[in-house]
Design a protein around this motif. Structure first.
Motif, short mmCIF file in Angstrom:
data_model
loop_
_atom_site.label_atom_id
_atom_site.label_comp_id
_atom_site.label_asym_id
_atom_site.label_seq_id
_atom_site.Cartn_x
_atom_site.Cartn_y
_atom_site.Cartn_z
N LYS A 167 31.84 50.31 41.70
CA LYS A 167 33.28 50.06 41.89
C LYS A 167 33.83 51.02 42.94
N ILE A 168 34.60 50.46 43.86
CA ILE A 168 35.16 51.19 44.98
C ILE A 168 36.69 51.18 44.89
N LYS A 169 37.28 52.34 45.06
CA LYS A 169 38.73 52.43 45.10
C LYS A 169 39.25 52.00 46.47
N VAL A 170 40.36 51.28 46.47
CA VAL A 170 41.03 50.90 47.72
C VAL A 170 42.46 51.38 47.67
N GLY A 171 43.13 51.31 48.83
CA GLY A 171 44.50 51.78 48.93
C GLY A 171 44.72 52.70 50.11
N LYS A 172 43.78 52.65 51.08
CA LYS A 172 43.98 53.37 52.32
C LYS A 172 45.19 52.78 53.06
N PRO A 173 45.88 53.57 53.87
CA PRO A 173 47.05 53.05 54.58
C PRO A 173 46.74 51.82 55.43
N VAL A 197 36.41 46.18 42.83
CA VAL A 197 37.41 46.82 43.68
C VAL A 197 38.63 47.17 42.84
N ASP A 198 39.13 48.41 43.01
CA ASP A 198 40.21 48.92 42.15
C ASP A 198 41.32 49.51 43.02
N ALA A 199 42.54 48.96 42.88
CA ALA A 199 43.69 49.42 43.67
C ALA A 199 44.61 50.35 42.90
N ASN A 200 44.42 50.48 41.58
CA ASN A 200 45.24 51.38 40.77
C ASN A 200 46.74 51.15 40.95
N LEU A 215 38.26 41.25 50.26
CA LEU A 215 37.50 41.24 49.01
C LEU A 215 36.61 40.01 48.92
N GLU A 216 37.15 38.87 49.31
CA GLU A 216 36.36 37.64 49.28
C GLU A 216 35.19 37.72 50.25
N ALA A 217 35.39 38.43 51.37
CA ALA A 217 34.33 38.54 52.38
C ALA A 217 33.12 39.32 51.88
N VAL A 218 33.34 40.22 50.92
CA VAL A 218 32.21 41.00 50.37
C VAL A 218 31.81 40.50 48.98
#
Length: 363
Positions: A167-173, A197-200, A215-218
């Protein structure tokens, strides 16, 4: 013959984090672990727990000591459902909410620990007995502060070590930076491992929709907490417009919240946290509710107890691997070929190091 609760006590133990952990909203500062011990007049006892990730632990402890624990005395410890309901009903002014749910969870897990020990059965069996092991996915390699090279290397190592997913965190600018990180991880783990994928809760609906293409692409398995947890309508709209399952639950504190999400098709994966939902008693209800909606359960955090609960129900899919109790336990979660194995010892299956708990007790 019933067993009456003769004593109940609570304490707060600060467990240091094992590694730096960050997401789009916060850092994991420490694990404030609230432990409750329940003793009964037949000589049996149970030890339960709850937690926060850095704030609020003393508030939970005060709720227990000042209000909830005194009300347990004299109650039938075997009537776990009745104890849970009476305790919940005594907190109407503060329910539904995290302080009450976290306090209830410490009590409820203690009662289940006692129940399992008295019956000489492991929690996985006494709570249902659906399976013996559950696949593991690794979150520890996916924190938001990690550079892309470390993400990819950690993901590759986890997959090579047997983890069935990462699981990978996302939320970069920048959405493009998140997309680049996800592509690197997918390339590292190959096509046969799951990528979560986790956006918190970091995004608005518009931004979440904009980012679903990455997300769909991976071929992401799920999109976790894309929006604030109270935005049920937003999650419902998002779920209708992407092929990636929407996963929610770690920030939900009642069965009713899960019922609304599931009833509206706003959740494709349910992630109840045994501490935040108020204990094993309501956790099992959420799991069975999800089963009735043909939705899988992949609980949040607390792998040491969730492995047994996942083994208890038929619709569990994953246990989240984030080791955090190793400094206060004498044994670790057993993982074999990417599967977490449910403990076979009576009780919760957590081998607490009581001396270590004593050393880290702060209140």
């Amino acid at each position: 013959m019933t067993a009456k609760i003769s004593a109940a006590s609570a304490r707060l133990v600060d467990v240091p984090v094992e590694t730096v952990r960050t997401d789009a909203k916060q850092a994991f500062l420490k694990q404030e672990t609230i432990l409750v011990q329940v003793d009964t007049d037949d000589g049996a006892s149970g030890l339960g727990y709850s937690y926060t990730i850095g704030t609020g632990g003393t508030a939970v402890l005060a709720m227990l000591r000042d209000y909830l624990l005194p009300g347990l005395l004299g109650q039938d410890a075997d009537a776990v459902e009745a104890v849970w309901r009476r305790t919940y009903d005594a907190t109407r002014a503060t329910a539904v909410g995290p302080i009450t749910s976290l306090a209830l969870a410490a009590i409820d897990t203690a009662l289940w620990d006692r129940r399992s020990r008295v019956a000489s059965l492991p929690l996985s069996i006494i709570a249902g007995g659906a399976k013996e092991r559950v696949p593991v996915y690794d979150t520890e390699i996916g924190w938001l502060h990690l550079p892309i090279e470390d993400l990819a290397a950690g993901a590759k190592a986890a997959a090579s070590g047997g983890a069935r997913g990462v699981k990978i965190k996302v939320g970069k600018p920048s959405a493009s930076e998140d997309a680049e990180r996800l592509q690197a991880v997918r390339q590292a783990i190959g096509p046969d491992r799951d990528l979560m994928v986790d956006a918190n809760q970091a995004f608005t609906l518009v931004e979440a929709l904009r980012r679903t293409s990455a997300l769909e692409a991976v071929d992401a398995l799920w999109f976790e907490e894309p929006l604030p947890a109270d935005d049920v309508a937003g999650h419902e709209r998002l779920a209708r417009q992407t092929s990636v399952a929407v996963a929610v639950g770690e920030s939900m504190y009642s069965i009713g919240q899960f019922a609304e999400y599931l009833g509206r098709g706003a959740a494709g994966i349910a992630q109840p946290d045994v501490a935040r939902i108020g204990g094993i008693t309501p956790w099992l209800k959420v799991a069975h509710l999800a089963e009735a909606h043909n939705v899988e359960v992949c609980p949040h955090f607390l792998m040491e107890i969730h492995v047994s609960l996942c083994a208890a129900v038929p619709n569990s899919r994953y246990v989240e691997y984030i080791p955090q109790l190793r400094s206060v336990t004498r044994s670790e979660l057993e993982v074999v070929d990417g599967f977490a194995v449910a403990p076979t010892t009576p009780g919760l299956g957590i081998d607490w190091d009581l001396d270590a708990l004593d050393n880290l007790t702060v209140a």
